[in-house]
Each structure stands twice: as C-alpha cells, then as structure tokens.
Motif scaffolding. Structure first.
Motif, PDB file in Angstrom:
ATOM      1  N   ASP A  12       0.844  -1.204   0.000  1.00 25.26           N
ATOM      2  CA  ASP A  12       0.000   0.000   0.000  1.00 25.26           C
ATOM      3  C   ASP A  12       0.881   1.256   0.000  1.00 25.26           C
ATOM      4  O   ASP A  12       0.828   2.060   0.924  1.00 25.26           O
ATOM      5  CB  ASP A  12      -0.919  -0.024   1.231  1.00 25.26           C
ATOM      6  CG  ASP A  12      -2.055   0.983   1.157  1.00 25.26           C
ATOM      7  OD1 ASP A  12      -2.268   1.586   0.092  1.00 25.26           O
ATOM      8  OD2 ASP A  12      -2.730   1.165   2.185  1.00 25.26           O
ATOM      9  N   ALA A  13       1.682   1.419  -1.057  1.00 24.40           N
ATOM     10  CA  ALA A  13       2.669   2.502  -1.126  1.00 24.40           C
ATOM     11  C   ALA A  13       2.041   3.884  -0.950  1.00 24.40           C
ATOM     12  O   ALA A  13       2.658   4.782  -0.383  1.00 24.40           O
ATOM     13  CB  ALA A  13       3.432   2.443  -2.452  1.00 24.40           C
ATOM     14  N   PHE A  14       0.818   4.066  -1.424  1.00 24.99           N
ATOM     15  CA  PHE A  14       0.184   5.381  -1.358  1.00 24.99           C
ATOM     16  C   PHE A  14      -0.767   5.540  -0.172  1.00 24.99           C
ATOM     17  O   PHE A  14      -1.385   6.580  -0.003  1.00 24.99           O
ATOM     18  CB  PHE A  14      -0.572   5.674  -2.661  1.00 24.99           C
ATOM     19  CG  PHE A  14       0.341   5.832  -3.839  1.00 24.99           C
ATOM     20  CD1 PHE A  14       1.184   6.930  -3.933  1.00 24.99           C
ATOM     21  CD2 PHE A  14       0.359   4.891  -4.846  1.00 24.99           C
ATOM     22  CE1 PHE A  14       2.036   7.085  -5.017  1.00 24.99           C
ATOM     23  CE2 PHE A  14       1.201   5.039  -5.945  1.00 24.99           C
ATOM     24  CZ  PHE A  14       2.040   6.142  -6.022  1.00 24.99           C
ATOM     25  N   GLY A  15      -0.877   4.510   0.656  1.00 27.07           N
ATOM     26  CA  GLY A  15      -1.771   4.561   1.809  1.00 27.07           C
ATOM     27  C   GLY A  15      -1.014   4.276   3.086  1.00 27.07           C
ATOM     28  O   GLY A  15      -0.237   5.100   3.572  1.00 27.07           O
ATOM     29  N   ASN A  16      -1.220   3.074   3.651  1.00 24.51           N
ATOM     30  CA  ASN A  16      -0.585   2.694   4.920  1.00 24.51           C
ATOM     31  C   ASN A  16       0.936   2.619   4.849  1.00 24.51           C
ATOM     32  O   ASN A  16       1.594   2.541   5.873  1.00 24.51           O
ATOM     33  CB  ASN A  16      -1.132   1.348   5.405  1.00 24.51           C
ATOM     34  CG  ASN A  16      -2.576   1.450   5.822  1.00 24.51           C
ATOM     35  OD1 ASN A  16      -3.047   2.510   6.213  1.00 24.51           O
ATOM     36  ND2 ASN A  16      -3.304   0.345   5.718  1.00 24.51           N
TER      37      ASN A  16
END
Length: 130
Positions: free
Chosen positions: A95-99
């Motif tokens: 989840d590179a763009f989230g968590n």
C-alpha cells in the motif's frame, strides 16, 4: 504501468508528496519505486522533530535486492513517523500510497510543492525509464 494517483506531487527520486493541510505534507515512495525495490524487509526513518532541507536523505529502505536512500522532497521538520513500518515494512509494497507512507513533515517557511512533478509529468518520466 505503475499506479500514479493525481492527488499528489512526485520527485524524480520516486517519492510522493501529499498535502494534508496545516502546512504539512505526507511523504512516501511511489508504486513504481517499491516494484523496482522488490520485497521490502526494513525501513529506517528519522525521528519526530528532525529537520531536513530539500534533497537531504531522511531515511532508507532495505529490500531483498538493495538498500535505497529516501530523500526529503521539501524542507521541513518531521511531525510524524509511520511507526507501523517498524513491524510491517512490507506495507510499503502492499500500500505505497496509503498505509505505506513514511513521514509527515511541517514545511519550512517558503517551502512549496511548486517545483515537484504532477502525476502526468511523473508518468511520462517513468515511462521514459522503461
């Protein structure tokens, strides 16, 4: 093709910057970068309160293939660090763009995202890498 959300800015070093308000930005590495690194096994991040200039290394990411430095895209002071990456560094892969975000910084006076790449510019940049 890598996932490149339009709601943030990018660097040629493959970091993303998301403006969160109150003079703060969240920073992480892009989907493209995490795919290039492979399975991430360790993330070294700065401490809250540490100050960085734009372009200065603020941490590193270790994968099964290599260790890569992460650079601060903007000048500022670390307001928050994603502590969950100590136990689950693989969040950067999944989840590179989230968590999988790395740090949140409070921008130094005069520091803006104006010089960073838009999503379209970043997509063009990484497509020329292929």
């Amino acid at each position: 093709m890598a996932n490149v959300p339009n709601d943030r800015k990018y660097t040629k070093d493959h970091e993303w910057v998301l403006t969160t308000g109150d003079g703060r930005v969240k920073i992480g590495i892009t989907d493209y970068a995490q795919k290039q690194l492979g399975d991430i096994v360790f993330v070294e991040l700065p401490n809250a309160g540490d100050t960085f200039e734009a372009g200065q290394p603020l941490g590193s990411i270790e994968s099964v293939k290599s260790v890569s430095e992460v650079y601060s895209p903007l000048a500022g002071t670390v307001a928050a660090v994603n502590e969950s990456l100590n136990d689950e560094p693989e969040e950067v892969n999944s989840d590179a763009f989230g968590n999988g975000w790395l740090v949140e910084i409070t921008l130094s006076k005069g520091s803006t995202t104006d010089g960073l790449l838009t999503a379209a510019e970043y997509e063009q940049y990484i497509s020329s890498d292929d």
